[in-house]
Structure formats: C-alpha cells, structure tokens
Design an enzyme around this catalytic site. Structure first.
Site: not given
Length: 253
Positions: A18, A60, A87, A151, A155, A186, A188
């Site tokens: 993305i 990083d 992102n 995760y 988010k 993606t 990821l």
C-alpha cells in the site's frame, strides 16, 4: 481539496504494498514524495521507477534518531511537509497464550508508538502548511479474526489515536484521519505467515467471496482513499473504510 501537485508527502513503509501504491499515486499527480523503510533495494527500486519526484530514506521507525532523520529528509526534499502517511507496520499472529511481552511490545512499537513519534516530530512542519496526518487502520477492527489479536489491538489503538489527535491538533490547523483497508494482496500478508507465496493466489481467491463487491482491492484503490483523506480540507477525526464491503460480514470461507 488541497491539490496534490502542490504537496510534499512522507510515506512510511513505502517500499512495497500500500505504501508503494500510495507513493506512485501522489507522484503521478505531481506531488513530491519521500518514502522510508528498512530495505534499501526495495526503496531504491520504487524511487528510481518514479523518478526525481521521489526520494527515499533507509531507516527504522522504531528508533528515535531515525525518525528525526526521516522528517528532516522529507522536509528537505519537499521544501516543507504537507502530509504524513503512517503506513508502516508489522503483523503478529498466533494464539494469545503463546504471546510474549517482547513480541507484543515490538508490534505495538512499530504500529502505534512510532506513528505517534513521527507525528510529533512532523507537527511544526505540518502546522506551518496546514497539513494532515493519515494513519492506516485495518478491517481487523471491524471483523474478528482469531489469532490476530495483537494486530487488531494496534489497529484499534491507531483508529482511536486519529480521533484524539484530530481534536488536539485541529487548533494548529492539522487534520488527522484514518483509512481502514480491506483485503489487499500485499507482501505483509506473506511475511506475516497469513499466506505463503504459493498459497496466496488460492487464499485471495477465497477472500473474494467475502467482499460485497466480489473481489479484493488494489493498492491504487487504497491510495485513492488515502489521498482523499490527506487532501480533504474539512475532514478530520474520522475513519474512511475502503474495503469493498468486507466489513459487512459476508462470509463464505
């Protein structure tokens, strides 16, 4: 709407997925774009293919010194800063009983804390240009996926963070919003172990039926939503769901 042709944009995690799609979208519309990440070969390939409008920084985001260097590079390349797109992120997947404090701290640092640090460092520049911040959330905050609690928690934090920062930074002329992506093919997903490279096509095919529109999204479609939130001058403190209807709860998996 702020014209993209007049913007200087910083995108974290811009070497793939993305982030890469968003960098290409902004550059295609005339913006000066700075991307950052840890893998120089990926970043260089993207920047070279876009051309002089795109600069890259190998860094990083979990290191404060690197965060400061990223902001300085974006301001130097763009002559200021109009939009910060937070992102970059990591996926942590597995049973909660197997999670360690070290692993949980790492994913929260990458997905939440680093975006906060970057936003604070970018604030003087964003305020000077009446700019914006866009955080990337996830459809994991709309649907429960067993094994993805770390995760999803990060988010969820990001989505609330965008609202609070919108209230805090509004008086300084800075808008803060969140974009909630649906399923997009993606890198990821592969790195997180959600799918292997061989399984990705099969898995993504199965996901199509969970979307009301019958397909997964493209990076360009996500980039359009991100660009809107970055450019809309009277939109702040809100989340834009760009998921093809995945969050509606249709499930044939």
């Amino acid at each position: 709407m702020t014209p993209m042709s007049e913007m200087s944009v910083l995108i974290t995690g811009g070497g793939s997925g993305i982030g890469e799609g968003t960098a290409r979208h902004f550059a295609r519309h005339g913006a000066r774009v700075t991307i950052c990440g840890r893998r120089e070969e990926k970043l260089k390939a993207v920047a070279d293919s876009i051309g002089p409008a795109c600069a890259y920084v190998v860094a990083d985001i979990t290191r404060d010194a690197d965060c400061a260097r990223i902001i300085e590079a974006a301001v130097a390349h763009g002559g200021g800063l109009d939009a910060l797109i937070n992102n970059a992120g990591n996926m942590l997947r597995g049973p909660i009983a197997e999670m360690t404090r070290e692993a949980l701290t790492e994913v929260f640092d990458s997905n939440v804390v680093s975006g906060m640090i970057l936003t604070g460092l970018a604030l003087p520049h964003l305020s000077a240009r009446k700019g914006s911040v866009v955080f990337l959330g996830s459809v994991h905050t709309r649907r429960a996926y067993p094994g993805a609690s770390p995760y999803a928690a990060t988010k969820g934090a990001v989505e609330v963070l965008a609202k609070v920062l919108a209230a805090e930074l509004g008086p300084q002329g800075v808008r803060v919003n969140c974009v909630i992506p649906g399923a997009v093919s993606t890198e990821l997903n592969i790195r997180a172990g959600l799918v292997t490279e061989d399984q990705q096509r099969v898995r993504m095919k199965a996901l199509e039926s969970s979307h009301a529109l019958g397909r997964i999204g493209t990076e360009e479609e996500l980039a359009e939503g991100i660009a809107y939130m970055a450019c809309a001058e009277w939109v702040t403190g809100t989340s834009l769901v760009v998921d093809g209807g995945l969050s509606l709860g249709i499930s044939n998996l």
